[in-house]
Each structure stands twice: as C-alpha cells, then as structure tokens.
Scaffold this motif. Structure first.
Motif, PDB file in Angstrom:
ATOM      1  N   GLY A   1       3.877   1.032   1.044  1.00  0.00           N
ATOM      2  CA  GLY A   1       5.107   0.391   0.600  1.00  0.00           C
ATOM      3  C   GLY A   1       6.303   0.620   1.495  1.00  0.00           C
ATOM      4  N   TYR A   2       6.166   1.474   2.487  1.00  0.00           N
ATOM      5  CA  TYR A   2       7.329   1.874   3.279  1.00  0.00           C
ATOM      6  C   TYR A   2       7.923   0.709   4.066  1.00  0.00           C
ATOM      7  N   CYS A   3       7.075  -0.217   4.501  1.00  0.00           N
ATOM      8  CA  CYS A   3       7.566  -1.357   5.283  1.00  0.00           C
ATOM      9  C   CYS A   3       8.055  -2.484   4.391  1.00  0.00           C
TER      10      CYS A   3
ATOM     11  N   GLN B   1       0.887  -1.180   0.000  1.00  0.00           N
ATOM     12  CA  GLN B   1       0.000   0.000   0.000  1.00  0.00           C
ATOM     13  C   GLN B   1       0.920   1.224   0.000  1.00  0.00           C
TER      14      GLN B   1
ATOM     15  N   MET C   1       4.313   4.605   9.055  1.00  0.00           N
ATOM     16  CA  MET C   1       5.644   3.973   9.125  1.00  0.00           C
ATOM     17  C   MET C   1       6.767   4.958   8.800  1.00  0.00           C
TER      18      MET C   1
ATOM     19  N   CYS D   1       3.414  -3.576   9.752  1.00  0.00           N
ATOM     20  CA  CYS D   1       2.872  -2.870   8.586  1.00  0.00           C
ATOM     21  C   CYS D   1       1.670  -2.072   9.063  1.00  0.00           C
ATOM     22  N   ARG D   2       1.797  -0.774   9.086  1.00  0.00           N
ATOM     23  CA  ARG D   2       0.694   0.057   9.579  1.00  0.00           C
ATOM     24  C   ARG D   2      -0.456   0.103   8.578  1.00  0.00           C
ATOM     25  N   CYS D   3      -0.180  -0.198   7.302  1.00  0.00           N
ATOM     26  CA  CYS D   3      -1.253  -0.193   6.303  1.00  0.00           C
ATOM     27  C   CYS D   3      -2.077  -1.477   6.344  1.00  0.00           C
TER      28      CYS D   3
ATOM     29  N   THR E   1      -1.136  -4.865   5.377  1.00  0.00           N
ATOM     30  CA  THR E   1      -1.018  -5.712   4.184  1.00  0.00           C
ATOM     31  C   THR E   1      -0.806  -7.186   4.543  1.00  0.00           C
TER      32      THR E   1
END
Ligand code: FES
Ligand code: FES
Lengths: 154, 750
Positions: free
Chosen positions: A96-98, A94, B375, A130-132, A134
């Motif tokens: 993508g940062y993680c 999502q 994040m 993953c805060r989003c 996924t």
C-alpha cells in the motif's frame, strides 16, 4: 509563508527550498504522501496542485502556486472517491505504500481523460513505481472508476 | 502430515510439555511450557484465552504475530482465528502483539532439512518437525520463507477453537446448560431456547477456568470465510485512503528526526569525517560519529538529509574485492574447486559416466547481487530511558530486534518493547536490523526523547544486504530425444549462516542449503542427475531476497534444462512433464499447457513462447511467457501461471501474490543488478535500479490447483520460474540464449 492543503490554510515558517513533501509530512503532519525516492522516480509523493498531479518531493515550497490536494483530501474511509472505491473493490493494494501516489496520479488522469485507453493509462501511470507489482489491478481499477464517474456525472 | 508433526504443533498451543519422542537436541528447554505473554499486564476483567485471542469488555483483539509487509499476513491470520472463533474479523482489533516465544515460527527452519519438499516420507517429515525445536530455542519469531500459512494454519484455527469452546464453557457454568447444547455466532454464545451472551460479557469468567484444549479445527466444508472469494483484506480501505500508519509516519510531540550515512562496505567503518559544511545548517541538532558511520539529528527529516549530504566522509576499505570483476572472479575461483565444496544433496545415477563421451553440452551462467528496495525506506522510532527502550518499526524479526537493542542500550531484554508496524514492503530487507541498531545508538544520545531514524533511498539501496550473486556451470547430455544427464555446480558466498550469526551470534553448523535450493530439490527423475554447492568466501554481506536461493538457482536449473530439451529436439513442456516424478508438479505443468493452448509452436512471426518451472517452499509453479520481438526490443505480452499451494485459503490474495511475484521476477530479470566499484554499489536510486513499470506489465492469468499434500504459502513461489520462462521465451523468439541476468545487458526491452 502560507499554503492551502485540502481546503485548510496553514501558516508555516520554513526555508523556501524545502520540498512540499517534507512540509506536508513533517511540518503539517499530513502523512498520506509518501517518501520513496526523493528524485521524481517513484511517484509515491504525488499530490495535486490546482488539480494537476505533481511530485511533491520535487517542488520547493517557495515555488508553490495554487492549492494542494493530498490523498486525505480526495476521499476518506467514510466518503470514498470513486477511485478509492474501485481500488478497494479490486483489492489493489499490497503493502500500500505506493498507493496514495498511484491514486492521486490516476485521479489527475481521469480529470484529463475521462475514459483512458490502456495505452493512455500506461503513458500516464508509468512514472509511479509499485515494487509489490499491483499494476494489473491498477489498470482494472482505473477502468472501473472511469465507468462509475461517467455514470454519476450529469 | 505424520503424527510427529501434528503433536509438535498442537502441544505448543496449550503449553503442554508433551513432545514427540526421540528428540535429543535441546529437548529439556523445548519441553518447558511457553509463557503466555498476554497473561502479563492484563487488566482486571480481561482474559487471555490463548496467545492469539484477547477479550475484554470493550471487544476482541486478535493477535497476528506474523508481520505484514504487503503480503496480507495480518488479514489471513485474523481470518484463520475468526473462522473458528465465530466472529467477523472486521469487528475485531488486530494487534501484532509483543514479541515472545509463544509466537515462534515452527516451520521456517524446516526448509533447511536435507529432504526436498515433495518428499513426504516419514523420515523427511519427522526431521522437518525436529527443526521446530531449535526454532523454539532461538525464539525465532520470524516472518519469512512463505511460512505464515503452513505455520499458522493449524495453530491459529486451533487457537480460535480453544477460545470459542472456553467461552462456551463459561456460558455453560453461568447458565447451567451443557456446553454441547450451546452454539456460537458473530461474537455471541447462543442459548438453545433463544437469547445470547456476548463474548465480551463472558471474558472475566472465562479467565477463571482452564482453557478447553480438547478441540480440533472444523473441516473445510464448514468454512464460512476461508476458501471464498469474499475475504477482503482488513487493511485495504486504510491503504487506499492514505490512512495506514507505517513506521515512517509515526509522530510524537517531542520527536527528533535523524538520518545516517554508513559505510556501504558493511562493517568496515569510518576513515575520516569533516562536518564543517553541515554544522550551521538550520534545524541541525547533533552530528554523531557512530560505529558504522555518522548520524545526523535534526528537527525535520529533510533537514537531516540536507545536513548528511553536506558531510564530507571517506570510508575504510574491507578485505574483499572492490569491484564487480573482482567479486565474480572469487566466485568463479571457488566453482568446482574441492577446497570450496559445501554440499551435494542430489547425486542420482552415474553422472561422470553419462557425461564421459563427446556429446556433453556445457554452459556457464551467472546472476548479480540485487537490492531489496522496498518502497518504504528503512526507518525506526526509538526512545531510550534509564533502564528501558521502546521501539516502533517494521520488522520481520522482532525478537532479535528486542535482544539486540537490549545489548546496545545495556538494559534487560524484558525492558525492551518492540511495536511492529505495517510495512511498505520488505522482500527480505527487514530480516536485517541495522537501521534499528543505528536508531538505538542515536536515541541513546538524546535520552528520554523519541527519535525517528529515516534512511534516504540512497542509503537504503547502498546499505542493503543484497541477494547474493552467484555463478554456475552446467553440463548435460541427451540421447534418443531425451535428457539423460544433468550436472549443475553453483558457487556463492554463504548466506544463511552469515545471517543467523549476524542476528543471534550463533554459528549455524553444516552446509548452506541456500547455495543450491531451487536446483537440487526439483522433482525430476533425470537418470544421471547431480547438483553441487560451492561456498565462495564471504565478501559483500548478503541476505535473503524474495524466494532466497531459488531466485537464482531456479533460473540456472530451468534454463539449462530448456537448453538440453532443445538439444534433444523434444518439446519443452512435454519433456519436463515426462521427467517429472511428482504428481502435483506434473499437474501444474499440464495446467499451464492447457491454459496457454500449448501446441509445441514456440516461434511464430516475431513471437516467442517459453515455459519455466520451479518448486520452491514446497509449491510447484509453472509459467508460460509469451514475448513479441518489436523493432525496439522485446515486449512481454502474457504470462500464464499455474501453482499448487495444497489448499487455497484466499483466492483473491493468492492471485495478487502471484501477480506480484511474477512482476518481481520478470522486472529484476529484465533490468536490475547491483554492480560494485570501490566497494560501493554503483546503483543508488530507482533510475538505475527500476524493475518493472506499469507499461511493461503483461497480462497475467493465474490458476491455483490443490493436489499438493500440505498447505503452503504463496508470497515467494511465483518468483523463481519467471526469469527462466522469460529467457526461454526470448530464446524461442530470437534464437539468442542468454545465460546472465539481468537480460538487458544482452537484449533490449520495451
Ligand atoms: S518521492 Fe517523489 S517521486 Fe519518489
Ligand atoms: S503496493 Fe507495495 S509498492 Fe505498491
């Protein structure tokens, strides 16, 4: 001080306490590993040292022994690693940062256990936040990549 | 949609001055044609056909002004344009564009009008479209409120169609073939006798003719991309290979790295600063006392963090209570106190009479302050020059950022360039701009050089503008197996007015709808039904958090409804459906029942099942949660979700957003809160503010229906029903009714 990242030898001049994460990001301009927490709680900074996943925010560069592999060395948009390919097929990211950290952790998992069960995935992947949200697709993509890798391996 | 709504949106596109009649407020300004920002700075041979499409000899650029924080906004905006323009969006460049009024958000303020989203009546619809006028005046180029799709659905497709028809017109003039005999595909105009002309080849000629504005988007039956499962996100490969460039990844040769320590009691400022221990640290460039705290500039991010850690700082105290107990005491004091009355947008039947006899059921609820904790911690790169400022950052509010930077640096807004970068999450955090203000302040101390400010995780969590805490009192009555009375009061500090004032300096008059959204606007016909908002004093400065008011009010409303249904001895799903007076909402309840094999059995051998419902941002969403009671605590096993967004544009991403929303809702309901001591959050990193981890993630099964009247966004609506569905399931499994979040204060999770 010398270190090898993605097969390339670098010469750096930093204090030995500097975490590998910041050497990679700010000294070598290798930005795939991310800063998320700095205290081993999120896994966004995960890289491999001699094939094993480590939290680069926790590893003082002076203590580094072995070769470093980052997401950039695992595969590229032109030559994807099986996990990256599965990640794209399953549309995992999502924000993508993680995901650099997730994929590096998953690569290390598949090195150790080529066909992990759900319980083994839970065990190894739960340090990567993953805060989003996924997670369901991460599980599916790891299983798919495991299948691909076993088919392509002799 | 009514004619009023359509006209307002369409006329904007061609810069026409026509506006639906009867708008009194600010009509003059709103009627001015909006400048097309791409027309400035165009090189020779470039044509900017609409503010959303730019074509030059090298290719096609699609402007996707709504920011991408992970929800897939860039991709879907590109697909909306491409669907009409007849190009493969994977072959186009995407750019968020530079901020400007042409990209204002006509939808976001619409949710503040005093009519629930399911009310399509003419009055409600025209009021909603009226709120587009202040949005234009404010230049609110805001990403939020799940509004990218409802706002962009017509506008972006129309933009694509205008561009396509104008290119065809240019080809018609060149070839002498009537435009109606030309077709388009894959970036080319196709000639009837064979042969084709590339769009890029027509750009210069297209620039010379007036845009063909007489277009209407194609019906969904003709869609090639939209609505199909084959809509891969255009940023996916980058995000899976570590090659996406977020704000935090920017690098310039001359760049300095900075971090800050600011007072967690936002606005109270610095009391004492001792820099002695930091001063001789390697790589340190400057230590700069600032309006809100201290900035540290160094040659590397980690060195800046180290130096900031070595500072000895004490903070001034603000006027509000220092501890969680004190803060909640203020919220409770305002609840049901006439002096703090804010609004009552729901008052059906005669609640006082219905609740006057002895069988009234009462319950007190509360929800905590919550951090956003995306994040990627907040960051910004800024370069200040004599009369210009350039900013690179991930933000949902680029226009406000531009204007604020101009004010701080003392330059004209026109001389501030804001580059919006892809974001590693936001969840509402980037509707604030403290980090940019700080970066500008610090960059002014090193003029001419790029300066990157990065917040540590601790700074990000303790210097957040959190989701407001609130408290609620619920009263209700049942008779003959039915819910007949429902009375909910909520007390919260004002959120929306505080936010708008922080951003724009303007006062938003009237009530703060966020105190009760997600409760007053639910599609139920309870005969005696009242929802009242009380505005507690301003305390910890608060802001929008994924799903905003509904994040707490959805929990209150649905859990208490569940309590009443239980007291009535009715089936939780059947009674919700009986009370529901909105067809699309009833159908999502019905769907989730069918998906989960609902048979009225709520408790079987250590298992529990709960249903939750909330309509937010116009989207009804129902969830059934199955939990298992193990020896070590509750395990969430499965979640069934049914939603109705009116029309599904991207089924794959819709599912991802629902997964994310459910996990967000459940994770925070389980274990997250910000508690305060000494005006400071006790929580500072992911070890004490975690949310859900992978091993806890349930299987989630999603179904999207299309019975709703208007197209809606899905970034937020899956969040509000998750917490109540979980609490209701725990009640079913254990008999324990938990009325406070996070739930782990009362029960363990595994
Ligand atoms: S940044 Fe290393 S674990 Fe979070
Ligand atoms: S994809 Fe956003 S944090 Fe994992």
């Amino acid at each position: 001080m010398k270190l090898t990242v993605n097969g390339i030898l670098h010469e750096i001049n930093v204090e030995p306490e500097m975490p590998l994460l910041w050497v990679l990001r700010d000294e070598l301009d290798i930005k795939g590993p991310k800063y998320g927490c700095g205290v081993a709680q999120c896994g966004a900074c995960t890289v491999h040292v001699d094939g094993v996943a480590v939290r680069s925010c926790q590893l003082p560069v002076g203590d580094l022994e072995g070769e470093v592999l980052t997401i950039e060395g695992l595969g590229t948009p032109e030559r994807l690693h099986a996990l990256q390919d599965a990640w794209i097929t399953h549309q995992v990211a999502q924000c993508g940062y993680c995901q650099s950290g997730q994929i590096m952790q998953a690569a290390s998992l598949l090195e150790m256990i080529p066909h992990p069960s759900d319980a083994e995935i839970d065990e190894v992947m739960s340090g990567n936040l993953c805060r989003c949200g996924t997670y369901p697709r991460i599980r599916a993509a790891i299983h798919a990549a495991a299948r691909t890798l076993s088919e392509t391996k002799p | 949609m009514t004619r009023v709504g359509k006209l307002t949106r369409r006329t904007f596109l061609v810069g026409s001055t026509a506006v639906a009649g009867g708008v009194a407020f600010g009509v003059y300004l709103a009627k001015k044609p909006i400048p097309n920002p791409l027309l400035e700075g165009l090189a020779e041979g470039e044509a900017a056909l609409t503010p959303f499409v730019k074509i030059d000899a090298d290719g096609i650029t699609l402007i996707t002004p709504r920011a991408d924080m992970g929800q897939g906004a860039y991709s879907i905006q590109a697909y909306l344009i491409a669907e009409e323009l007849d190009i493969d969006p994977a072959t186009a460049r995407l750019s968020p564009g530079l901020p400007g009024p042409a990209y204002h958000n006509a939808t976001i303020l619409a949710e503040g009008v005093p009519y629930p989203a399911y009310d399509d009546s003419f009055v409600a619809e025209s009021l909603r479209s009226l709120s587009a006028v202040p949005a234009k005046l404010f230049s609110v180029q805001v990403t939020g409120g799940s509004s990218t799709i409802p706002d962009g659905f017509d506008r972006l497709r129309t933009a694509g169609a205008i561009a396509r028809e104008t290119l065809k017109e240019a080809a018609a003039r060149r070839t002498g073939i009537a435009r109606s005999n030309l077709k388009t595909a894959d970036g080319f105009v196709l000639l009837p006798a064979g042969g084709r002309i590339a769009y890029t080849d027509l750009a210069a000629e297209a620039a010379q003719i007036a845009p063909v504005a007489d277009v209407s988007p194609r019906p969904s039956s003709e869609w090639k991309y939209l609505g199909t499962a084959a809509l891969p996100r255009l940023d996916m490969a980058r995000k899976c290979t570590g090659t996406e460039v977020y704000g935090i990844d920017l690098e310039f040769d001359d760049m300095l790295h900075a971090t800050v320590r600011a007072n967690p009691a936002i606005g109270a400022g610095l009391a004492r600063l001792d820099t002695a221990r930091a001063e001789n640290m390697r790589g340190l460039h400057r230590i700069i006392p600032m309006s809100q705290g201290v900035g540290v500039i160094a040659d590397n991010t980690w060195r800046a963090f180290q130096a900031a850690d070595a500072l000895d700082i004490s903070w001034k105290a603000p006027a509000y209570p220092a501890t969680s107990d004190g803060l909640f005491h203020e919220l409770e004091a305002a609840l049901n106190a006439p002096d703090f009355f804010d609004h009552r947008q729901r008052d059906d039947g005669n609640v006082d009479r219905a609740l006057s006899d002895g069988t009234v059921i009462t319950a007190d609820y509360r929800v905590p302050y919550l951090a956003h904790a995306p994040m990627e911690p907040m960051n910004a790169v800024v370069r200040v020059q004599a009369d210009a400022v350039e900013i690179w950052t991930g933000t949902q509010i680029p226009v406000f950022v531009r204007d604020r930077a101009a004010r701080i640096a003392g330059v004209k807004a026109a001389n501030v360039k804001v580059h919006v970068l892809p974001m590693g999450g936001s969840f509402g955090h980037r509707l604030e701009m403290t980090h940019v203000e700080q970066a500008v302040e610090l960059a002014m101390a090193v003029p001419g050089r790029h300066l990157k400010l990065t917040w540590s995780r601790e700074e990000d969590m303790t210097h957040d503008y959190p989701r407001p805490a609130s408290v609620a009192r619920a009263r209700g009555a049942v008779a003959d197996g039915k819910v007949i009375g429902f009375d909910l009061s909520v007390s919260q500090s004002a959120m929306a007015p505080e936010w708008l004032e922080r951003l724009s300096g303007r006062n938003l008059p009237g009530p703060d709808a966020t105190i009760t959204t997600g409760a007053w606007d639910q599609p139920f016909a309870i005969p005696n039904y009242r929802v009242t908002g009380y505005r507690a004093p301003a305390m910890v400065p608060v802001s929008s958090w994924r799903s905003v008011g509904a994040s707490g009010n959805g929990f209150y409303h649905d859990c208490f409804l569940d309590e009443l249904i239980h007291a009535a001895g009715a089936d939780p799903l059947a009674e919700r459906m009986r009370l529901c007076m909105h067809d699309p909402s009833r159908k999502v309840l019905e769907a989730v029942g069918e998906m989960s094999g609902w048979n009225g059995e709520l408790h079987t051998g250590g298992r529990g099942r709960g249903v939750g419902f909330c309509m937010s941002f116009g989207v009804p969403c129902a969830q059934v949660v199955d939990v298992v009671q193990t020896e070590d605590g509750i395990r969430i096993e499965k979640v069934y979700v049914a939603v109705d967004v009116g029309e599904v544009l991207d089924p794959t991403n819709l599912e991802a957003q629902v997964f994310g929303g459910v996990i967000w809702g459940l994770g925070h309901a389980m274990n997250c809160e910000l508690t305060y001591d000494d005006h400071m959050p006790d929580q500072s990193n992911f070890y004490d503010f975690t949310g859900m981890r992978l091993y806890q993630a349930p299987e989630i099964i999603v179904r999207a229906l299309s019975n709703g009247s208007a197209i809606r966004g899905i970034g937020e609506p899956a969040v509000p029903p998750a917490a109540p569905a979980l609490a209701n399931a725990i009640f079913a499994a254990t008999g324990q009714r938990i009325r406070e979040l996070p739930l782990h204060k009362h029960i363990d999770f595994v």
